[in-house]
Scaffold this active site. Sequence first.
Site, short mmCIF file in Angstrom:
data_model
loop_
_atom_site.label_atom_id
_atom_site.label_comp_id
_atom_site.label_asym_id
_atom_site.label_seq_id
_atom_site.Cartn_x
_atom_site.Cartn_y
_atom_site.Cartn_z
N GLU A 1 4.00 1.27 2.19
CA GLU A 1 5.19 1.03 2.97
C GLU A 1 6.45 1.21 2.14
OE1 GLU A 1 2.19 -0.32 2.75
OE2 GLU A 1 2.74 -2.37 2.39
N CYS B 1 0.83 -1.21 0.00
CA CYS B 1 0.00 0.00 0.00
C CYS B 1 0.86 1.25 0.00
CB CYS B 1 -0.92 -0.01 1.20
SG CYS B 1 -2.13 -1.33 1.11
#
Lengths: 302, 820
Positions: B465, B463
């Site tokens: 990170e 997502c």
Amino acid sequence: MSSPLTFDIKRYAINDGPGIRIVIFLKGCNLNCAWCHNPESISGKQERMYAQSKCIRCGTCVVACPEKAISLTPEGIETDPEACKICGNCAEVCPTTAIELSGKPLSVNEIINEIKKERIFMEQSAGGVTFSGGEPLMHSKFLIELLDECGKLGIHRAVDTAGLASTEVLLEVAQRTDLFLFDLKMADPERHRNWTGVSNEKILENLKVLAENGAKIIIRIPLIGGVNDDELNLIETAKFVSGLSGEKKEVNLLPYHKIAQPKYQKLGKANDFRILNEPTQESQQQAIAIFQQYGLKASIGG
Amino acid sequence: MFEKIISHVETPERSAHSEGNFYSKTNTSAGPGMNERIQKLRKLSVETEPSLSIERALHETAFYKENFGKMSTPVLRAANFLDHCRKKEIYLGEGELIVGERGPKPKCVPTFPELTCHSVDDLNVLNTRELQRYTISQKDIDTYSREVIPYWAGKTQRERIFSHVPEEWRLAYEAGMFTEFMEQRAPGHTALDGKIYQKGMLDFKHEIAANLDSLDYLNDPLATDKAEEWKAMDISCDAVILFAERHAEKAEELAATESNPERKAELLKIAEICRWVPANAPRNFWEAIQMYWFVHLGTITELNGWDAMNPGHFDQHLAPFYSSGIADGTLTRDQAKELISCFWIKVNNHPAPPKVGITARESGTYNDFTNINIGGIKSDGSDGTSDVSYLMLEVTEELHILQPGCSVHISSKTPDQFLHAATRVIRQGHGYPSVFNPDVYVLELLRQGKSLQDAREGGCSGCIEVGAFGKEAYLLTGYLNVPKILEVTLNNGINPVTGIRVGPETGNPETFESYDELYAAFLKQLHYVVDLKMRVSNYIDRMFAKYAPAPFLSVVTEDCISRGKDYYDGGPRYNTSYIQCCGLGTITDSLASLKKHVFEDRKFGLNRLLKAVSGNFEGEEVMRQTIMNRTPFFGNDDEYADSIAVQVYNDLVDAIDGKPNIKPGGKYHLNMLSTTCHVYFGKVMGATPNGRLAGKSISDGTSPSHGADTHGPSAVIKSLTKFDQVRSGGTLLNQRFLPSLLKKEEDIRKLGHLVRSYFTLGGHHIQFNIVDTATLLAAQACPSDYKDLMVRMAGYSDYFNDMNADLQQEVIERTENNGF
């Protein structure tokens, strides 16, 4: 100097001049247009607004009102306009903000601080601040002070005006304004008086002078079906705009939307919307074509 | 004077109303796609219902039955992988140019019983649930129940973990204080760097052999372990080469009977490519994509690491092949686009492996989070955009499929032209591409101790990170329910939903005399729960190192070969454990409410507020409305609320960041991701002091609470950049826009300016939802959840919420007329 009232500050405004802007709405107007989208902008005084849809009938306001002007009804509350002194106590305690007081006396400093919050967005997008209303020229001293402060900060300044002011004031403001969003309602003075309460002679004269003095101007025309979208008016308007000195002005046509009704209800103002119509697609296209015939670049929205 | 200046920009101007009609639908067309081949492949991919394949489980079970205990664990894992590659059904679909499926056919997902073994019940639920269904035949369920389930009983990774966790961890876990990623899938978050475009598997095998040769068995205490790991890596290279060769055979077989000469030639070409890659480094554009795809399949077949796998800066990796192909005439732009389209569809063919247990009942997502990074900067710091970047955006826009999710990376060096091309795709309202800021995430990586070059080669996977692509194991260990920690604090360590103690006694809140006292108690609970989580995450980490090493993933991750250590055992150059903190908006607003109304204004006593909260504000609507309308909330560029957010954020960083995990040099960091977990976290909670009702979702990512931000996107951005995002490993900002805010080309540009502003202020990530009619209808049904929904008319704007039903209806109709 006592501050005029500010009734709204809109951030991430993308339709009121170039780039991302912050729009400062000052309260009070010397026109009274039948189609006004912001009816709370007309009066220069604080006004009490009540949205029944938000009311939970908790009665907090009834208790808070020193004039005992508010009573509960099955649908919400009712306020006795005679008794209400617009003290704002009810708005202060209303838990849902169903009651709001429109208009706050913000100082130049307070407004500048709000504007500064948006600097990064203005800088990235070549945007700036737009002073709107109401009629911002009604508060010319205050406006000039604001414009000067913004000037010191290097912020692009737009003034959204209907143009009714003394020419002297207007030129004074123009020295500190990077862009005028100049509203033209219609060309004929009589019709103008009928729909807005005032003649447009001074407005047209001001616009002419402004153009002669080299101000940068975008013409904004609210397009209202059955009011000013007829060929005759559009041709007259186009003729006038095209005759202004300097570069050909850009024209933004703002189609009327039946959107302000709840605001009128909130203010407890009556307004007959039946006589106002949204312009048809054809009349919008026709309007653009007419302006083009006069060598003017016109577009919907702005 | 020029009448009109003619410009030759690559993103041609087009009027806003043509947005949404980006492909010309003809009677013969099977849907979006540049040509018939792509249309057909896309249609098949989109319309095929996901299903479960028991093939891998059967192979694995048989292999374990025969070989468990006969070889070292790494070698067992690699040999198991090789065995499956030797036996698995090979799929080569009609018209495909990029080949290879993890299962026997598209959208067919294998299971990984060594980690978590689905029960018959699970399989039945998956087969019948309404959302995110995975079909499986009764015959397969019977076979699974007979052949697979009995063998793995008591031997799965999940059982190993749950049989060893301490009681206090289990209580906190069950209360929903945090989740544990690694109990369902292998730790993942792997994105690759550019090495597989320079080296083939044979090159890796040489490196491994050289290491084996130079082993010092007499002096190196780890020599045997290293030898086993290297042997395993070597076998896994063979597995992937074999997998590719079997595709070559299949292609030749199909070519022999193919009557269409064009397709026959393609099949023979595919055979040639599959014999060359991944054994050798790719020589051209087509081979480069196929190379990555085989590596991708290898890693997700070997284990089911979270967030599938990610090619990282795919456009940068492909750009040299593209330029040389165009230069020597062996590649055209259309051919390149066709190959990228084929690849995109391949990714879409691979839904996430379904979960087991309670979570199988909840709807999840098919998305396996392959997040392709487009644009960004190169390792030397220069702009990374190329023709391939634009091609990828074009394909993304044209295909509009669930996967891959792609992201654009906008550094200060990225041209506006690219940003504009990206915002146009955003305008389509599919929720992608998301937008990242390399200038900030490079700083994040540097702060975590990466070298400048490794940081610049890094990016974002899953997502939001951040990690050093191809060189780091950055494992997400689970989400932390930060508002729940406050809830427990307000109940002196007890979970009010169940009455069970889940935290230490930090004082009866009724005795708190100041906000600071309350906050100090919250911090105690925070540290307690973070330490508890880390303790078990470390333990689980070791379980993977011991029982589920990933030799193939280790081959393609930097330093695993030279260290002779597995990806899960500290082999990579960098080793990070992330804890994802959820609900910054909800916790901030709750604290602001307590601080202002209870301790400062003394509007209501703490007792009364706590009672109202525990009673879900029943009979206290006036209080709830007062809180929701009269509290400074996060997301409005308001110092009062924002300073609380900054404090909470900094304290989260202090509680988590820099603590050692158990790998050499490895550390914990936090990021502010919530994916969909904020919904689950909300479900396990009662009402909160910010007026949120029991069971309702908490705020997502670093976004403000639902409806709390009422001053527009620029105010949200200002609030979010008051805390130093560089101290995180990623933040997440969701912004919702109505299509009418993006009507004109100019509006789309202004969206780009908004992004630039956010990034100049130090934002990590932003994503936009361009809302549709469905949302407007939902907003009508539940206005308080949509307070921030702004509708813009010409020269006039208002909040949707402030409009009466008729006008809302009018807007809904108008919007639809415009074709949005």
